[in-house]
Design an enzyme around this catalytic site. Structure first.
Site, mmCIF file in Angstrom:
data_model
loop_
_atom_site.group_PDB
_atom_site.id
_atom_site.type_symbol
_atom_site.label_atom_id
_atom_site.label_comp_id
_atom_site.label_asym_id
_atom_site.label_seq_id
_atom_site.Cartn_x
_atom_site.Cartn_y
_atom_site.Cartn_z
ATOM 1 N N SER A 595 -14.809 -5.774 -18.570
ATOM 2 C CA SER A 595 -15.040 -5.609 -20.052
ATOM 3 C C SER A 595 -15.825 -4.176 -20.297
ATOM 4 O O SER A 595 -15.222 -3.337 -19.803
ATOM 5 C CB SER A 595 -15.855 -6.948 -20.611
ATOM 6 O OG SER A 595 -15.611 -6.822 -21.769
ATOM 7 N N ASP A 670 -5.024 -11.626 -23.245
ATOM 8 C CA ASP A 670 -6.537 -11.481 -23.729
ATOM 9 C C ASP A 670 -6.736 -11.298 -25.227
ATOM 10 O O ASP A 670 -6.222 -10.162 -25.592
ATOM 11 C CB ASP A 670 -7.004 -10.214 -22.857
ATOM 12 C CG ASP A 670 -8.647 -9.729 -22.891
ATOM 13 O OD1 ASP A 670 -9.118 -10.316 -23.897
ATOM 14 O OD2 ASP A 670 -9.119 -9.277 -22.027
ATOM 15 N N HIS A 702 -9.325 -12.988 -21.563
ATOM 16 C CA HIS A 702 -10.463 -12.030 -20.916
ATOM 17 C C HIS A 702 -11.123 -12.758 -19.971
ATOM 18 O O HIS A 702 -11.753 -11.532 -19.010
ATOM 19 C CB HIS A 702 -11.532 -11.800 -22.118
ATOM 20 C CG HIS A 702 -12.450 -10.789 -22.138
ATOM 21 N ND1 HIS A 702 -11.622 -9.202 -21.736
ATOM 22 C CD2 HIS A 702 -13.771 -10.526 -22.030
ATOM 23 C CE1 HIS A 702 -12.695 -8.507 -21.661
ATOM 24 N NE2 HIS A 702 -13.859 -9.016 -21.847
#
Length: 725
Positions: A595, A670, A702
């Protein structure tokens, strides 16, 4: 000859013992849950202050139970509810007690929507009548008891409903809810993700009014994701379409409304100023006074407003401003006289403040060069406030109490590491959860007045015994002087570490604003993976650079308007400093992250190509132009105002710097960091004629998990590291 046989047998025995003490950890063990800890599930103190409830699953019978235990003795006093004894409900996943504990909400068949939201089947069970009621035939969101437990409010298909548990009648409060247009009573995607709440309605203290937020998403741009299904069962892909405001784009128009149960009327509450966001609403202890937190789009100016719905007047009781941004918390707490507790970073550190009901400051309760990390509550009987802080070092947490006037502070936990607390309803006791880098969760009962240990509740000694044969390396904590700052660091070395040898180094980081990756807590799954790498001859390290949390507001907010500039400088410099150590091979330094950490890993190998020879980026943001409005603009303002801040630090604009080995991974489903980020990066790398490896996990969000997904991903990453570092 006899001597040789004895010698050989003894030798083989010694080798066998040695091997048993140096067991090699496997990815299958890590991602198969072999090292899972024991927890107290769904812990709740009961109103009597003498007992607490915990959810327990009985594997032998397959029943889910809510069991009650005595604080004083630790003995189980009764089973509050068991799925084995409820007709028409074979199982439940979780429970929520009503405020008066006369009823309980039971959930089942929960299905996730986004990170925090879900729909499910919900039932109300009465302890008095022993009867169960299904709240709705449909799967619903956020069911919540009224204060007297006579009713339940919930959301179904973006509309709010109230079920009367006595009559069984259901009343629909709103009628205009429509997917991707109007939402009533729950938050839109970006509020859920970035303001961290889903239920956007609240009962007042007497249960005759409900305040709620309405989101008009009509003008918010849509985002769509192709979903492919699994194993060839789906002939055509489907699309997931939802409203997602990217940085600089239009947000939902959020408005505040009031439903009066006695009259059946719904009215709009028009705030006296125009605000972009309403990140919190909560009724005060006055049944007619609603507190509203409202802020501007830059999120650096916040008003706490008290709305008197009977007198139809409003008062801004508190205004907070910040040169950078203001973090929204759940710390606002109303005391019996409607004075309130508030936390703020206005003196440079996060501290507790006490205001009267008109917003006049009574006391700054805590002070010092450390952060309050959790506010637990106020005991009206003793006048003491309970909180968690970093007073004993930013990587540690301890629990304290202090009088509301800021005097007579007492430290209630002593073992160095991470301590948290769950207090009894009357603040006589608290359950202390403690862990450190060497100790998995330990649960003890302590006296709130002085922290004295009353008894042990649960520990994870069985896990420690299970871990002994692996002979894992110690996680070493220290600080590293980087670019004028002492940065927190941990490092894991091979167990047979030899300072005369040179080892490859893998650096992990997340680096996002206010985050912390270097903390004195026990192993998570990634820590076992790092031990696996250490067993195979790698050194693994983590450095929390500028912009991370718990070292004061100035340290955290220095990255304002330039996400990825100072953070990348710190990781590159930290790698150079570590690479200069005799035992680290400066030509074999890698970095990875997920991320925000993937954004960082990409930038580090592109901009630090003379330092990093390998990088892995999982689910990375590759341009902040692609990410959501609330998060991104909090730290960057809008792209229209700060184009250079967005573009100068975007990995997409630095792909020409790639020299080493690069693995790029993303989940195709995601909803948070869209796979668009990776696709744009892939195209940029291709056009720059840069070779790289990449993988897309179909339909995965995600977190990139489900079935064997995590095992597959970490196998891929492990192989990539072994082949390229």
């Amino acid at each position: 000859m006899k001597f040789n046989k004895i010698f050989i047998a003894a030798f083989l025995t010694a080798v066998s013992i040695l091997n048993a003490q140096n067991k090699q950890v496997t990815l299958e063990e890590i991602w198969g849950g072999e090292f899972r800890q024991e927890y107290l599930q769904s812990l709740r103190s009961l109103n009597n202050g003498k007992e607490y409830a915990v959810r327990n699953y009985d594997r032998a019978t397959g029943a889910m139970n809510v069991d009650v235990y005595s604080y004083e003795t630790g003995e189980k006093t009764r089973t509050l509810i068991s799925s084995a004894n409820i007709s028409n409900l074979d199982f439940f996943q979780d429970y929520t007690l009503s405020e008066d504990e006369s009823k309980v909400l039971l959930s089942n068949n929960l299905k996730s929507i986004y990170r925090r939201s879900s729909v499910g089947d919900y039932y109300a069970y009465s302890f008095e009548t022993k009867k169960i009621q299904k709240i709705a035939e449909q799967q619903i969101q956020e069911p919540t008891f009224s204060p007297d437990a006579s009713k339940v409010a919930y959301v179904y298909k973006n509309n709010i409903y109230v079920k009367d548990l006595t009559s069984g009648e259901t009343n629909q409060i709103t009628t205009d809810g429509k997917e991707n247009f109007i939402i009533n009573g729950v938050t839109d995607w970006v509020y859920e993700e970035e303001f961290a709440f889903v239920r956007a309605f609240d009962w007042n203290k007497t249960g005759n009014k409900i305040a709620f937020l309405r989101f008009d998403e009509t003008e918010v741009p849509e985002f769509s994701m192709d979903m492919y299904g699994t194993y060839g069962k789906q002939l055509y892909p489907t699309q997931s379409v939802f409203k997602y405001p990217k940085a600089g784009e239009k947000n939902s128009k959020v408005s505040l409304h009031l439903y009066d149960l006695q009259s059946g009327n719904t009215s709009k509450i028009n705030l006296e100023k125009a605000y972009e966001y309403i990140p919190r609403i909560e009724w005060t202890n006055d049944e007619n006074v609603l507190s509203v937190q409202a802020m501007n789009r830059h999120q650096n100016n916040l008003d706490l407003i008290f709305v008197d719905v009977e007198k139809n007047n409003q008062m801004v009781v508190l205004n907070e401003t910040d040169e950078a941004y203001i973090d929204i918390t759940n710390d606002l707490t109303f005391l019996n006289d409607n004075s309130f507790i508030w936390t703020s970073e206005k003196d440079g550190w996060n501290h507790i403040y006490h205001y009267n009901k008109k917003g006049k400051l009574l006391d700054q309760v805590t002070k010092g060069d450390w952060d309050v990390t959790h506010y637990y509550g106020f005991d009206p009987n003793t006048g003491r406030i309970y909180y968690q802080s970093t007073e004993n070092g930013s990587i540690n947490r301890d629990v304290f109490s202090i009088r509301a006037n800021g005097k007579n502070k007492a430290q209630l936990t002593q073992k160095r590491g991470t301590n948290s607390a769950d207090f009894s309803a009357d603040f006589t006791y608290f359950i202390n959860t403690y862990s450190s880098a060497t100790t998995p969760n330990e649960y003890t009962l302590r006296l709130a007045k002085n922290g004295k240990n009353v008894r042990e509740i649960k520990d994870n000694k069985a896990l420690l015994n299970k871990l002994k044969p692996y002979n894992f390396s110690k996680k070493e904590f220290s600080t590293l002087s980087v670019n004028g700052n002492d940065l927190n660091m941990w490092i894991i070395k091979p167990k047979d570490f030899d300072s005369t040898k040179k080892y490859p180094l893998l650096m992990y980081q997340y680096s996002g604003p206010g985050s912390q990756s270097v903390s004195n807590t026990f192993n998570g799954s990634n820590d076992y993976w790092y031990q696996l790498l250490a067993q195979q001859g790698y050194i693994v390290a983590c450095v929390d650079g500028r912009g991370t949390g718990y070292k004061g507001a100035k340290f955290k907010k220095v990255t304002q308007n330039e996400l990825g500039k100072y953070e990348v400088e710190d990781q590159i410099e930290a790698a150079k400093i570590l690479g200069a150590r005799d035992y680290i091979d400066a030509d074999r330094i890698g970095i990875w992250g997920w991320s925000f950490g993937g954004f960082m890993a990409s930038n580090c190998i592109f901009q630090g190509n003379d330092t990093f020879s390998m990088a892995i980026a999982v689910a990375p943001v590759t341009s902040w132009r692609f990410y959501d409005s609330i998060y991104t603009e909090r730290y960057m303002t809008t792209p229209q105002e700060n184009a250079s801040g967005y573009d100068d630090n975007s990995p997409i604009n630095h792909v020409q710097g790639l020299k080493g080995d690069f693995l790029l991974v993303h989940g195709g489903g995601d909803d948070n960091v869209h796979v668009q980020n990776t696709m744009q990066m892939v195209e940029a790398l291709i056009q720059a004629n840069k070779q790289f490896d990449w993988a897309i996990y179909p339909d995965k969000n995600h977190g990139i998990y489900g079935g064997n997904t995590r095992l597959h991903l970490y196998t891929k990453m492990t192989n990539f590291i072994k082949e390229n570092l």
